[in-house]
Write a protein that holds these residues in place. Structure first.
Motif, PDB file in Angstrom:
ATOM      1  N   LYS A  64       0.997  -1.235   0.033  1.00 44.40           N
ATOM      2  CA  LYS A  64      -0.092  -0.118  -0.071  1.00 44.40           C
ATOM      3  C   LYS A  64       0.870   1.164  -0.031  1.00 44.40           C
ATOM      4  N   THR A  65       1.917   1.082   0.800  1.00 47.43           N
ATOM      5  CA  THR A  65       2.616   2.417   0.836  1.00 47.43           C
ATOM      6  C   THR A  65       3.292   2.494  -0.499  1.00 47.43           C
ATOM      7  N   ALA A  66       3.649   1.376  -1.009  1.00 48.74           N
ATOM      8  CA  ALA A  66       4.301   1.403  -2.462  1.00 48.74           C
ATOM      9  C   ALA A  66       3.578   2.378  -3.392  1.00 48.74           C
ATOM     10  N   GLU A  67       2.030   1.954  -3.280  1.00 52.67           N
ATOM     11  CA  GLU A  67       1.311   2.627  -3.988  1.00 52.67           C
ATOM     12  C   GLU A  67       1.156   3.785  -3.946  1.00 52.67           C
ATOM     13  N   LYS A  68       1.017   4.353  -2.597  1.00 51.93           N
ATOM     14  CA  LYS A  68       0.740   5.494  -2.418  1.00 51.93           C
ATOM     15  C   LYS A  68       1.951   6.512  -2.676  1.00 51.93           C
ATOM     16  N   GLU A  69       3.107   5.828  -2.596  1.00 53.30           N
ATOM     17  CA  GLU A  69       4.565   6.588  -2.836  1.00 53.30           C
ATOM     18  C   GLU A  69       5.097   6.563  -4.292  1.00 53.30           C
ATOM     19  N   PHE A  70       4.142   5.925  -5.023  1.00 52.47           N
ATOM     20  CA  PHE A  70       4.731   5.483  -6.300  1.00 52.47           C
ATOM     21  C   PHE A  70       6.275   4.490  -5.937  1.00 52.47           C
ATOM     22  N   GLN A  71       6.323   3.740  -5.437  1.00 51.60           N
ATOM     23  CA  GLN A  71       7.468   2.863  -5.242  1.00 51.60           C
ATOM     24  C   GLN A  71       7.271   1.538  -6.028  1.00 51.60           C
ATOM     25  N   TYR A  72       8.668   1.210  -6.281  1.00 46.69           N
ATOM     26  CA  TYR A  72       8.657  -0.235  -7.011  1.00 46.69           C
ATOM     27  C   TYR A  72       8.982  -0.936  -5.923  1.00 46.69           C
ATOM     28  N   ILE A  73       8.466  -2.464  -6.055  1.00 47.46           N
ATOM     29  CA  ILE A  73       9.113  -3.468  -5.228  1.00 47.46           C
ATOM     30  C   ILE A  73       9.855  -4.372  -5.860  1.00 47.46           C
ATOM     31  N   TYR A  74      11.133  -4.599  -5.569  1.00 46.50           N
ATOM     32  CA  TYR A  74      11.773  -5.702  -6.300  1.00 46.50           C
ATOM     33  C   TYR A  74      12.233  -6.714  -5.133  1.00 46.50           C
ATOM     34  N   LEU A  75      12.368  -7.968  -6.159  1.00 39.73           N
ATOM     35  CA  LEU A  75      12.966  -8.778  -5.258  1.00 39.73           C
ATOM     36  C   LEU A  75      14.399  -9.120  -5.766  1.00 39.73           C
ATOM     37  N   ILE A  76      15.398  -8.860  -4.946  1.00 40.87           N
ATOM     38  CA  ILE A  76      16.718  -9.077  -5.136  1.00 40.87           C
ATOM     39  C   ILE A  76      17.471 -10.183  -4.548  1.00 40.87           C
ATOM     40  N   GLU A  77      18.077 -10.851  -5.420  1.00 44.44           N
ATOM     41  CA  GLU A  77      18.876 -12.198  -5.067  1.00 44.44           C
ATOM     42  C   GLU A  77      20.293 -11.951  -5.316  1.00 44.44           C
ATOM     43  N   TYR A  78      20.650 -12.182  -3.828  1.00 47.29           N
ATOM     44  CA  TYR A  78      22.169 -12.083  -3.888  1.00 47.29           C
ATOM     45  C   TYR A  78      23.014 -13.236  -3.590  1.00 47.29           C
ATOM     46  N   ASP A  79      24.114 -13.668  -4.087  1.00 48.78           N
ATOM     47  CA  ASP A  79      24.759 -14.669  -3.280  1.00 48.78           C
ATOM     48  C   ASP A  79      25.887 -14.151  -2.835  1.00 48.78           C
ATOM     49  N   LEU A  80      25.731 -14.501  -1.311  1.00 48.12           N
ATOM     50  CA  LEU A  80      26.569 -13.937  -0.218  1.00 48.12           C
ATOM     51  C   LEU A  80      28.116 -14.376  -0.634  1.00 48.12           C
ATOM     52  N   LEU A  81      28.319 -15.548  -1.194  1.00 50.05           N
ATOM     53  CA  LEU A  81      29.664 -15.922  -1.439  1.00 50.05           C
ATOM     54  C   LEU A  81      30.242 -15.102  -2.577  1.00 50.05           C
ATOM     55  N   HIS A  82      29.693 -15.029  -3.594  1.00 51.40           N
ATOM     56  CA  HIS A  82      30.107 -14.568  -4.764  1.00 51.40           C
ATOM     57  C   HIS A  82      30.034 -13.197  -4.903  1.00 51.40           C
TER      58      HIS A  82
ATOM     59  N   ILE B 252      14.212  -2.012   2.793  1.00 49.93           N
ATOM     60  CA  ILE B 252      14.241  -3.424   2.690  1.00 49.93           C
ATOM     61  C   ILE B 252      13.122  -4.004   3.532  1.00 49.93           C
ATOM     62  N   VAL B 253      12.319  -4.733   2.851  1.00 55.46           N
ATOM     63  CA  VAL B 253      10.929  -4.809   3.369  1.00 55.46           C
ATOM     64  C   VAL B 253      11.115  -6.070   4.196  1.00 55.46           C
ATOM     65  N   ASP B 254      11.962  -7.201   3.669  1.00 53.48           N
ATOM     66  CA  ASP B 254      12.019  -8.398   3.990  1.00 53.48           C
ATOM     67  C   ASP B 254      13.329  -9.085   3.620  1.00 53.48           C
ATOM     68  N   THR B 255      13.876 -10.054   4.453  1.00 52.58           N
ATOM     69  CA  THR B 255      15.023 -10.849   3.857  1.00 52.58           C
ATOM     70  C   THR B 255      14.720 -12.365   3.936  1.00 52.58           C
ATOM     71  N   LEU B 256      14.876 -12.954   3.113  1.00 50.95           N
ATOM     72  CA  LEU B 256      14.513 -14.353   2.900  1.00 50.95           C
ATOM     73  C   LEU B 256      15.863 -15.176   2.751  1.00 50.95           C
ATOM     74  N   PHE B 257      16.091 -16.101   3.595  1.00 53.62           N
ATOM     75  CA  PHE B 257      17.077 -17.004   3.320  1.00 53.62           C
ATOM     76  C   PHE B 257      16.665 -18.293   2.447  1.00 53.62           C
ATOM     77  N   ASP B 258      17.401 -18.616   1.534  1.00 50.68           N
ATOM     78  CA  ASP B 258      17.114 -19.878   1.039  1.00 50.68           C
ATOM     79  C   ASP B 258      17.877 -20.988   1.516  1.00 50.68           C
TER      80      ASP B 258
ATOM     81  N   VAL C 180      20.501 -15.024  -0.652  1.00 54.13           N
ATOM     82  CA  VAL C 180      19.726 -14.256   0.162  1.00 54.13           C
ATOM     83  C   VAL C 180      18.664 -13.463  -0.781  1.00 54.13           C
ATOM     84  N   LYS C 181      17.496 -13.636  -0.531  1.00 49.08           N
ATOM     85  CA  LYS C 181      16.488 -12.914  -1.332  1.00 49.08           C
ATOM     86  C   LYS C 181      16.118 -11.679  -0.182  1.00 49.08           C
ATOM     87  N   LEU C 182      16.396 -10.357  -1.102  1.00 47.44           N
ATOM     88  CA  LEU C 182      15.717  -9.168  -0.177  1.00 47.44           C
ATOM     89  C   LEU C 182      14.381  -8.597  -0.907  1.00 47.44           C
TER      90      LEU C 182
END
Lengths: 160, 1030
Positions: B158-176, B198-204, B221-223
């Motif tokens: 909702k906030t994103a909607e209100k403030e015209f923000q995008y939401i991305y899913l970023i996948e990092y590889d911690l090692l590389h 950063i809304v949330d962090t997910l570990f695979d 790691v997914k952000l």
């Protein structure tokens, strides 16, 4: 030179020194170094057994006059005098003696408890007596009691 | 996860938390007009903590930070009205966060349920039915292709909607992507946080595999990242390497959608229903705790010890580097100069080294400096809480937050200051009702102020409470046996108040009720002492209390004055040095005096007690015997004796000293008999005293080295230092020395600053203050005092109705105030003092009680209230009434025959004397004395009036008596005028003085003053006049 490694636990490397013409010994393991007396700055109003403070490579080190500490003749500064630098409770303390004579191995079995007729502070500070090769006796000192600023006061309380 | 990274995170969290309290309080203060910038700041702090905690799998912190963030977000968006309750809960939550962060090893055992519950309640109560749940519900979002989908909290969408923000899913590889690229996860998180949230962090977790699997080469790691950055820029923005970035929410596309669908239908599009949500939530937490437990295991193997770090800005580091470089250059120069044996080059390089090293020292110091705000910031919260628990309205003013101090000092300040602020709130400030009764504003004010002054930092803690009753403190200290009655008697109010620092006194429970202040003040003082700080108190009953703490900027290097005493060197920290005095041998007799049993030096009319440094420390004084050339021990005991003729208080030569002097002249054994005296005036707190030393050298910056265990109990020294020549010098502890010397602040009274309105005062005079009966204070002008003797009660003899005592082989008559005035008899069981004075050429003693002190001050005499025979008036000193004794009246009453005896040979009855004196009190007194002597008096109040009256009564006036300091026209000006006029050129002029210096006398003689007389000495004044007239 005797290295500490090749001696077994049953003997102690001991530094032998003279205070007021009497031989004493201290465990060499606790002595960091033996230095010549340079300048000792007196600390006024300090307990009488404190000779003063000295500069040991940038460190201010308390120097204790062992003669006064043992209630014997005060150590008079001359060329023979040495200061034994002892590390005690994370602090360097200098012990001023009349002269240092030798470093020897003393068998633990040769150390006898101090004779009963040694009284007062001396009895308190002496942990044992041993005989040297030339049959003279030397007294081993208990460094913890010797350096603890409270120990003499406690002793006095006990006596009184 | 690496411990060092975790450590960095924890340090950063602490920084985030640092300012939060004051910010929250400011938010509370602002009430409805919420400062959105401030809320944003707190929000961001909570958010960063949440983000990092999620990253490190610190589930407890994450959950709590997240809830806090939610509430803050609602405040920010105006959905929630700030109230003290909400702020309370928020403060509480941040406290818990802090304690978890400070003890990372135990954070999992912390119970956060009450805070979480409370925060949830806030949310529940304020959110409309429709919105409720959006915080807990999540929306399933997927990328356009639909290949990956994640749950995103609905509120964020909702906030994103209100403030015209995008939401991305970023996948990092911690090692590389991170470790191998030399970046840290924290850096990455930080750079992301700058541009979005950063809304949330997910570990695979599955992706990592188990130990049985092939060694993993990637940790994914997914952000979930919410930002305004548009899809075509996002890759550069997050410094993408191999990260996968998927846009899962595009506000514009949504918007297009919502254009033709209404809000309700949009909701149906989203992927949620209540039942599902719960399960989803559970699954999520389960995931977390799984991951959490594994990381906890890893931690408990290597417990996290939070190492202390200092943040240094790169600029400071660069400066250090530059200086290090210069140091190398200087070294090369030096080596070169030495090898060439070039004296000039040596000098240059020494200068250069000197310069570089001081710069370097400064730069290193800078890195250790921190603003004092770090400590001050915790007090608004504390005072607020105290205000609630104590049920008092309290205001806290803070000034000088930016003042910087050494890190160690800042840290050490926290405890004592906390204690003092609490004391001020608890004991210092009265209850609200009490305050209104006294006519004070209902709200008590506590002010905390930091400022620079002369190379050190001052911290002032003041309150407008009830103040400290010094007498009660003194009583308590006495009754507890902490101080002797004798010492107490010599004490000023200031000294007495300072007794609350006595160990034992303030720790006693009861004192806090009776004295009103000071539980554990000894601990406070000890803490401050350790920091090299000096604490002093000033208090006015009913008005408040001011604590002043003086702190050095750093503890390591301090500028000090080097002094020599015999062959020994000492350093006095410059902060304690007020001024240096060198008293030429010819002035010694004027400037060094003895008051009671203390030696004092007169500095600009002020009496300062002096102590011989060598005597205090027991350094034997030596001199070289001129006959033998041997070094001998000097046995002279007093400076004044030692140096030259000693002048006793009345200005005449002491007979004994003079005799000694005579004996020594010609063949004086003392080599330095006539040498100058060096005095260092030092201060500790408000106390000032002079140290008489052999030799003063330069001021040096010395490096403070601690003294060993054997000196722990010694109060004389603050440490030691190593001098340029390798010798050791001891550093003097000014406070300790004062204690040892038993100096109480003789001159402290003048420091009180309450020199209110001095118009109409009698000018500055030295007064001898003593007691007649306990508590009954009397004063006598010091000029009238020949000597003071301390005697035992049994020395007083009472025979034939005459009180007397044996004194120097003669009988000294004794009088007391009650002989003339309606006052109590001096109790004979106490320690007595006899004040020896001279009346009608006879010595006579006035009985009094200890303590005796000398005060040099301005005062106003009230000649009405206490006026009676023997008492010529009264004054108020430090809220105490002091009676001014007229010793002549007492003696006239006891020995009336002495007066008539004198009167008989009075041949000057009827002679007219002109008197000029501005002080009404003295004018009346002197008039009375002159009348006693049989003269007619024309009294005037200044030089000009006197001049006019002199014209009028040309023929009658045979003599002029004038004060020196007067308004309109001074006595000297008057005398000049008289001398220049032919009619009066031979008219005798007597100037009235208090203890006048030779300089003044010379000035007087230059303008034609015929004679000097002491203002208050009736007999000598009359004798002087008689001599001049005959």
């Amino acid at each position: 030179m005797i290295s500490i490694e090749n001696t077994e636990q049953n003997s102690i490397l001991t530094v032998i020194f003279v205070v007021d013409d009497i031989l004493f010994g201290l465990d060499a393991g606790i002595i960091q170094e033996v230095v010549q007396v340079k300048k000792i700055t007196p600390v006024r109003q300090a307990p009488p057994y404190i000779a003063g403070v000295m500069n040991l490579r940038g460190r201010v080190v308390t120097v204790i006059d062992l003669g006064t500490r043992l209630e014997m003749q005060q150590v008079e500064i001359n060329d023979q005098c040495r200061i034994l630098i002892v590390e005690w409770k994370q602090e360097y303390i200098g012990v001023l003696v009349n002269s240092v004579s030798e470093v020897i191995q003393v068998e633990k079995s040769d150390i006898k408890s101090s004779p009963g007729n040694v009284k007062g502070v001396q009895q308190m500070f002496i942990s044992g007596v041993f005989k040297r090769l030339d049959q003279t006796h030397a007294c081993l000192l208990d460094i913890d009691k010797l350096l603890d600023p409270e120990s003499r006061e406690n002793e006095k309380d006990r006596v009184e | 996860m690496q411990d060092s990274l975790l450590n960095d995170f924890l340090v950063e969290c602490r920084e985030h938390l640092e300012g939060i309290e004051s910010d929250l309080l400011a938010i509370e203060e602002s009430g409805k007009n919420v400062d959105s910038e401030l809320v944003n700041k707190v929000f961001r702090a909570a958010h960063s903590i949440k983000g990092g905690a999620a990253f490190f799998n610190l589930s407890q912190i994450k959950v709590l930070a997240h809830r806090t963030e939610t509430v803050l977000d609602m405040i920010r968006s105006g959905k929630l009205q700030v109230s003290p309750e909400i702020i309370n809960i928020l403060l509480n939550s941040f406290d818990t966060l802090r304690s978890m962060i400070n003890n990372p090893d135990e954070m999992d055992s912390v119970d956060i349920s009450s805070q979480v519950g409370a925060l949830q309640e806030i949310v529940d109560n304020s959110v409309t039915e429709k919105e409720r749940g959006s915080f807990n519900r999540s929306t399933r979002l997927a990328d356009l292709s639909g290949t990956c989908s994640v749950n995103v909290p609905e509120i964020d969408v909702k906030t994103a909607e209100k403030e015209f923000q995008y939401i991305y899913l970023i996948e990092y590889d911690l090692l590389h992507d991170i470790e191998m690229a030399g970046k840290s996860s924290l850096m990455m998180l930080n750079s992301l946080s700058r541009m979005g949230i950063i809304v949330d962090t997910l570990f695979d977790i599955e992706g990592v595999g188990t130990l049985d699997d092939e060694p993993v080469n990637s940790i994914v790691v997914k952000l979930i990242y919410r930002t305004v950055v548009e899809p075509d820029l996002i890759e550069t923005a997050v410094e993408a390497g191999h990260e996968k970035i998927v846009c899962i929410y595009n506000p514009h596309s949504k918007k297009e959608k919502t254009d033709d669908t209404n809000a309700d239908t949009q909701k149906t599009e989203t992927f949620n229903d209540a039942g599902n949500d719960d399960k989803g939530g559970e699954a999520h937490t389960a995931n977390l705790s799984q991951a959490g437990s594994s990381s906890v295991e890893g931690r408990s193997k290597n417990p996290v010890t939070v190492t202390e770090t200092v943040r240094i800005n790169v600029e400071a580091l660069d400066t250090l580097m530059t200086h290090a470089g210069e140091l190398v250059l200087s070294r090369n120069q030096l080596i070169d100069a030495i090898s060439r044996n070039d004296q000039k080059a040596l000098k240059t390089s020494a200068q250069r080294l000197n310069f570089v090293i001081s710069e370097l020292q400064e730069a290193v110091m800078q890195t250790r400096l921190q603003p004092i705000g770090n400590v001050f910031n915790k007090f608004p919260r504390m005072v607020r809480d105290l205000s609630k628990t104590l049920n008092k309205e309290l205001h806290l003013n803070i000034e000088g937050k930016d003042v910087e101090l050494d890190k160690t000092i800042i840290e050490g300040l926290s405890d004592p200051l906390t204690h003092m602020v609490r004391n001020a709130a608890d004991h210092g400030i009265e209850s609200q009702s009490e305050r209104t009764k006294k006519g004070k504003p209902a709200a008590g004010t506590i002010t905390l102020k930091a400022f620079h002054e002369a190379g050190h930092v001052n911290i002032e803690l003041s309150d407008d409470g009830k103040g400290i009753d010094s007498e009660k403190i003194a009583d308590k200290a006495f009754s507890m046996g902490l101080i002797t009655e004798e010492k107490l008697r010599g004490m000023t109010d200031y000294d007495k108040t300072s007794l609350i620092f006595l160990p034992g006194l303030s720790t006693a429970e009861k004192v806090s009720e009776t004295s009103g202040r000071g539980v554990g003040m000894d601990v406070v003082k000890n803490n401050l002492d350790r920091l090299g700080g000096k604490v002093s108190i000033q208090s006015a009953i009913g008005k408040g209390t001011v604590f002043n703490i003086k702190l050095p900027l750093t503890l390591a290097i301090i500028p000090s004055l080097i002094i020599h005493e015999e062959q020994e060197r000492f350093a006095i920290p410059q902060v304690n040095v007020i001024e240096l005095l060198r008293i030429p041998s010819v002035q010694i007799k004027d400037r060094l005096q003895i008051v009671g049993d203390t030696e004092v030096v007169v500095v600009r009319g002020e009496l300062i007690p002096i102590v011989r440094f060598a005597d205090l420390l027991g350094i034997p004084k030596t001199y070289i015997d001129p006959n033998t050339g041997n070094v001998e021990i000097d046995r002279r005991s007093r400076v004044a004796d030692r140096r030259s003729k000693r002048r006793s208080i009345d200005g005449r030569m002491d007979v004994v000293s003079a005799e000694i002097e005579q004996r020594r002249t010609g063949k004086d054994r003392r080599v330095r008999a006539a040498s100058d005296v060096n005095i260092v005036i030092v201060s500790s707190g408000l106390l000032q005293y002079g140290l008489v030393v052999d030799n003063m050298r330069n001021t040096e910056e010395i490096v403070v080295k601690p003294l060993g265990t054997h000196f722990k109990k010694m109060q004389e020294y603050a440490g030691a230092t190593i001098m340029g020549d390798g010798g050791v010098a001891l550093i003097i502890d000014a406070t300790g020395l004062a204690l040892k010397a038993g100096i109480t602040s003789v001159s402290a009274a003048k420091n009180k600053g309450n020199i209110a309105d001095l118009s109409g005062s009698e000018g500055e005079h030295s007064l001898l203050i003593f007691e007649n009966t306990p508590g009954e204070c009397c004063a006598l002008l010091l000029e009238l005092v020949l000597r003071i003797e301390q005697i035992a009660a049994n020395q007083v003899e009472y025979k034939g109705g005459i009180r007397s005592m044996q004194y120097r082989g003669k009988s000294l008559p004794l009088v007391q105030l009650s002989d003339a005035a309606n006052a109590g008899d001096v109790p004979l069981e106490k320690e007595l003092v006899v004040i020896v004075t001279r009346v009608s050429n006879r010595e006579i003693g006035l009985l009094g009680l200890m303590p005796v002190s000398v005060e040099e001050r301005n005062f106003i005499v009230d000649t009405t209230i206490h006026r009676q025979p023997g008492i010529c008036g009264s004054m108020i000193f430090d809220e105490k009434t002091v009676m001014m004794i007229d010793v002549f009246e007492i003696i006239d009453k006891v020995y009336p025959e002495w007066k008539t005896e004198k009167k008989r040979d009075e041949r000057n009855v009827g002679t007219t004397v002109l008197l000029a004196e501005d002080s009404e009190f003295f004018r009346e007194q002197v008039t009375k004395y002159l009348n006693d002597g049989g003269y007619n008096v024309i009294a005037t109040s200044d030089g000009m009036e006197a001049w006019e009256k002199l014209q009028e009564h040309k023929n009658e006036v045979k003599l002029v008596v004038t004060d020196i300091e007067m308004p309109v026209m001074t006595g000297l000006e008057l005398c000049k005028k008289i001398r220049t006029d032919k009619t009066f050129s031979s008219l005798p002029v007597i100037a009235l003085t208090s203890l006048a210096g030779d300089e003044d006398r010379e000035k007087g003689l230059a303008v034609g003053i015929t004679d000097y007389q002491v203002k208050f000495d009736r007999d000598r004044l009359n004798e002087g006049i008689k001599r001049l007239l005959s």
